[in-house]
Design an enzyme around this catalytic site. Structure first.
Site: not given
Ligand code: GAR
Length: 203
Positions: A14-15, A97, A99, A113, A115, A184
């Site tokens: 969840g950063s 997940h 959707l 989203n 990514h 991100e």
């Molecule tokens: C992030 O790097 C996000 O881009 C990725 O999960 C991580 C979550 O980090 N998402 C995917 O790969 C979606 N396909 P976080 O929990 O620290 O925010």
């Protein structure tokens, strides 16, 4: 004007949720987080939400699987749980997940989203590691991240914001990953800002 209502969906640390909460709190986003949803009970993002006083919903797929129910039943029920929070925008921030239209059709054009790869590159899980390995094999010289509108296709759809993240010869997977996450945390705020600006124009 009332702040926009965000529902943020997570599966882990969840950063990026934290970056969103911080941007709402200090006025960089004209929004507030109305609900945080996780499909994993141990997701640290749920703790972040509780600390920020945001309601949480833990909604696992497992009971549906155990009853032999179709994934679309889970998606439809999940949408029903979220609907009362009247989201202007649903943000998938590390939601692992896929959707289906059973969910997406309940919130048309309102699900975005994040990514950790550029459009068309490394859809699915472990995108950061796969990009790093591709760099080591000499196949790519940089990677990046994107925020896009969600379609039923995995990690694809109209792009709202993207950023290049260089991979350096001295990078380890860990240093590259840290730089990716920094990018991100900026990009998710920018992507939400653009999506909300689009919604404000429509209204
Ligand atoms: C992030 O790097 C996000 O881009 C990725 O999960 C991580 C979550 O980090 N998402 C995917 O790969 C979606 N396909 P976080 O929990 O620290 O925010």
């Amino acid at each position: 004007m009332e702040p926009f209502r965000l529902v943020v969906m997570i599966s882990g640390f969840g950063s990026n949720l934290q970056a969103i909460l911080d941007a709402c709190a200090d006025g960089r986003l004209p929004a507030r987080v109305a609900l945080v949803v996780s499909n994993r009970k141990e997701a640290y993002g749920l703790v972040r939400a509780q600390r920020a006083g945001v309601p949480t919903l833990y909604f696992p797929l497992k009971p549906y699987r155990e009853q032999g129910l179709d994934r679309t039943v889970y998606d439809r029920d999940l949408a029903e749980q979220i609907r009362p929070f009247r989201p202007d925008l649903i943000v998938l921030a590390g939601w692992m997940h896929v959707l289906s239209p059973a969910f997406l059709d309940c919130f048309p054009g309102r699900v975005i989203n994040l990514h950790p790869a550029l459009p068309g590159m490394f859809p699915g899980t472990n995108a950061i590691r796969r990009a790093y390995e591709a760099y080591r094999r000499g196949e790519i010289s940089y990677s990046g991240c994107m925020v896009h509108l969600v379609t039923p296709e995995v990690d694809a759809g109209p792009v709202l914001a993207q950023a290049i993240v260089p991979i350096l010869p001295e990078d380890t997977l860990e240093t590259f990953e840290a730089r990716m996450h920094e990018a991100e945390h900026r990009l998710i705020v920018e992507g939400i800002r653009r999506a909300l600006a689009g919604l404000a124009q429509e209204a």
